[in-house]
Design a protein around this motif. Sequence first.
Motif, PDB file in Angstrom:
ATOM      1  N   TYR A 292       0.840  -1.209   0.000  1.00 49.19           N
ATOM      2  CA  TYR A 292       0.000   0.000   0.000  1.00 49.19           C
ATOM      3  C   TYR A 292       0.872   1.255   0.000  1.00 49.19           C
ATOM      4  N   LEU A 293       1.845   1.308   0.883  1.00 50.76           N
ATOM      5  CA  LEU A 293       2.674   2.505   1.016  1.00 50.76           C
ATOM      6  C   LEU A 293       3.443   2.808  -0.257  1.00 50.76           C
ATOM      7  N   SER A 294       3.971   1.791  -0.923  1.00 50.70           N
ATOM      8  CA  SER A 294       4.675   2.050  -2.185  1.00 50.70           C
ATOM      9  C   SER A 294       3.693   2.506  -3.265  1.00 50.70           C
ATOM     10  N   HIS A 295       2.449   2.035  -3.183  1.00 49.75           N
ATOM     11  CA  HIS A 295       1.412   2.449  -4.136  1.00 49.75           C
ATOM     12  C   HIS A 295       1.097   3.944  -3.999  1.00 49.75           C
ATOM     13  N   ILE A 296       1.069   4.450  -2.757  1.00 48.65           N
ATOM     14  CA  ILE A 296       0.712   5.858  -2.554  1.00 48.65           C
ATOM     15  C   ILE A 296       1.925   6.782  -2.471  1.00 48.65           C
ATOM     16  N   ASP A 297       3.128   6.216  -2.454  1.00 43.36           N
ATOM     17  CA  ASP A 297       4.343   7.022  -2.427  1.00 43.36           C
ATOM     18  C   ASP A 297       4.339   7.978  -3.622  1.00 43.36           C
ATOM     19  N   GLY A 298       4.510   9.254  -3.357  1.00 38.95           N
ATOM     20  CA  GLY A 298       4.490  10.263  -4.415  1.00 38.95           C
ATOM     21  C   GLY A 298       3.095  10.756  -4.752  1.00 38.95           C
ATOM     22  N   LYS A 299       2.060  10.088  -4.231  1.00 41.45           N
ATOM     23  CA  LYS A 299       0.675  10.503  -4.470  1.00 41.45           C
ATOM     24  C   LYS A 299       0.058  11.156  -3.239  1.00 41.45           C
ATOM     25  N   ALA A 300       0.545  10.779  -2.049  1.00 39.30           N
ATOM     26  CA  ALA A 300      -0.015  11.292  -0.796  1.00 39.30           C
ATOM     27  C   ALA A 300       1.068  11.998   0.009  1.00 39.30           C
ATOM     28  N   ASP A 301       0.685  13.134   0.588  1.00 41.75           N
ATOM     29  CA  ASP A 301       1.594  13.869   1.466  1.00 41.75           C
ATOM     30  C   ASP A 301       1.540  13.336   2.895  1.00 41.75           C
ATOM     31  N   MET A 302       0.353  12.885   3.287  1.00 42.40           N
ATOM     32  CA  MET A 302       0.143  12.362   4.637  1.00 42.40           C
ATOM     33  C   MET A 302      -0.593  11.035   4.521  1.00 42.40           C
ATOM     34  N   VAL A 303      -0.420  10.192   5.556  1.00 51.42           N
ATOM     35  CA  VAL A 303      -1.082   8.895   5.536  1.00 51.42           C
ATOM     36  C   VAL A 303      -1.577   8.567   6.944  1.00 51.42           C
ATOM     37  N   LEU A 304      -2.762   7.978   7.002  1.00 56.29           N
ATOM     38  CA  LEU A 304      -3.408   7.609   8.262  1.00 56.29           C
ATOM     39  C   LEU A 304      -3.676   6.115   8.291  1.00 56.29           C
ATOM     40  N   TYR A 305      -3.232   5.459   9.372  1.00 55.92           N
ATOM     41  CA  TYR A 305      -3.631   4.067   9.593  1.00 55.92           C
ATOM     42  C   TYR A 305      -4.925   4.082  10.390  1.00 55.92           C
ATOM     43  N   ARG A 306      -5.982   3.593   9.757  1.00 55.31           N
ATOM     44  CA  ARG A 306      -7.315   3.605  10.352  1.00 55.31           C
ATOM     45  C   ARG A 306      -7.957   2.247  10.099  1.00 55.31           C
ATOM     46  N   ASP A 307      -8.301   1.575  11.174  1.00 47.91           N
ATOM     47  CA  ASP A 307      -9.002   0.295  11.094  1.00 47.91           C
ATOM     48  C   ASP A 307      -9.822   0.166  12.366  1.00 47.91           C
ATOM     49  N   LYS A 308     -11.083   0.517  12.285  1.00 46.98           N
ATOM     50  CA  LYS A 308     -11.947   0.602  13.458  1.00 46.98           C
ATOM     51  C   LYS A 308     -12.337  -0.749  14.056  1.00 46.98           C
ATOM     52  N   GLN A 309     -12.123  -1.829  13.317  1.00 51.43           N
ATOM     53  CA  GLN A 309     -12.651  -3.114  13.777  1.00 51.43           C
ATOM     54  C   GLN A 309     -11.586  -4.173  13.988  1.00 51.43           C
ATOM     55  N   ASN A 310     -10.340  -3.796  14.066  1.00 52.06           N
ATOM     56  CA  ASN A 310      -9.269  -4.775  14.164  1.00 52.06           C
ATOM     57  C   ASN A 310      -8.834  -4.938  15.617  1.00 52.06           C
ATOM     58  N   ASP A 311      -8.920  -6.139  16.137  1.00 54.05           N
ATOM     59  CA  ASP A 311      -8.509  -6.369  17.521  1.00 54.05           C
ATOM     60  C   ASP A 311      -6.985  -6.418  17.668  1.00 54.05           C
ATOM     61  N   ARG A 312      -6.268  -6.348  16.561  1.00 47.65           N
ATOM     62  CA  ARG A 312      -4.797  -6.304  16.576  1.00 47.65           C
ATOM     63  C   ARG A 312      -4.299  -4.908  16.166  1.00 47.65           C
ATOM     64  N   TYR A 313      -5.077  -3.894  16.486  1.00 46.93           N
ATOM     65  CA  TYR A 313      -4.750  -2.538  16.042  1.00 46.93           C
ATOM     66  C   TYR A 313      -3.356  -2.109  16.513  1.00 46.93           C
ATOM     67  N   ARG A 314      -3.040  -2.320  17.762  1.00 45.07           N
ATOM     68  CA  ARG A 314      -1.741  -1.893  18.313  1.00 45.07           C
ATOM     69  C   ARG A 314      -0.584  -2.528  17.537  1.00 45.07           C
ATOM     70  N   GLU A 315      -0.647  -3.820  17.358  1.00 44.39           N
ATOM     71  CA  GLU A 315       0.401  -4.549  16.632  1.00 44.39           C
ATOM     72  C   GLU A 315       0.506  -4.076  15.186  1.00 44.39           C
ATOM     73  N   ASN A 316      -0.640  -3.920  14.533  1.00 43.46           N
ATOM     74  CA  ASN A 316      -0.641  -3.478  13.136  1.00 43.46           C
ATOM     75  C   ASN A 316      -0.189  -2.032  12.998  1.00 43.46           C
ATOM     76  N   ALA A 317      -0.569  -1.191  13.965  1.00 37.20           N
ATOM     77  CA  ALA A 317      -0.155   0.211  13.938  1.00 37.20           C
ATOM     78  C   ALA A 317       1.371   0.312  14.047  1.00 37.20           C
ATOM     79  N   LYS A 318       1.949  -0.506  14.885  1.00 39.21           N
ATOM     80  CA  LYS A 318       3.403  -0.507  15.036  1.00 39.21           C
ATOM     81  C   LYS A 318       4.079  -0.856  13.713  1.00 39.21           C
ATOM     82  N   ARG A 319       3.574  -1.891  13.051  1.00 37.57           N
ATOM     83  CA  ARG A 319       4.118  -2.307  11.753  1.00 37.57           C
ATOM     84  C   ARG A 319       3.923  -1.196  10.712  1.00 37.57           C
TER      85      ARG A 319
END
Length: 188
Positions: A20-47
């Motif tokens: 995903y990040l390589s796909h938006i590289d050069g297209k987005a100035d800012m990026v948000l990790y948002r996943d309202k329903q993931n019980d592994r949010y902390r682990e995924n946010a770190k990655r």
Amino acid sequence: MLSYAITDPSTFSSDHPDIYLSHIDGKADMVLYRDKQNDRYRENAKRFVRAAKAYPFDKVLLHNDTLLAKDLEADGVHLSSDRIEAIPFAKQKGLFVIISTHTLDEAQKAEKLGADMVTFSPIFDTPGKGAPVGLEKLSEVCSAVSIPVIALGGILTPEQIRACQEAGAKGFASIRYFKPTEDDEWKK
């Protein structure tokens, strides 16, 4: 015009953030990790934060969790409109703060509480988000606050981006505009 990519489970695989990040590289100035329903949010946010910091994004943000954003050294946090009172706490933690707004009153309150930017939405028709507020309301909000307003909601085309800019928005945010194609590896 500032561009702000927002992830959700339909656009982003937490197991393969670089696709995903390589796909938006050069297209987005800012990026948000948002996943309202993931019980592994902390682990995924770190990655996600670790992977995103390898790209030249101006800001890497997490959704709603101020302490996690600070702990993971994200640049900031994007707060939901129902968390407007958390702006001062996030600012005390030294974070860049964006807050979702849907009315002029919310945008003005966010500015008074110290938000760095607001998103205003939905500008155009967006699945599950109610009636669009439209470009006239966007213009009204942009004229009434001094912090940057980021247009959000149903923005899928360069023409819509231009219309938002002409209405006074300093940027646009989108999930679907930045969505990887069906050919991307993690979708297979």
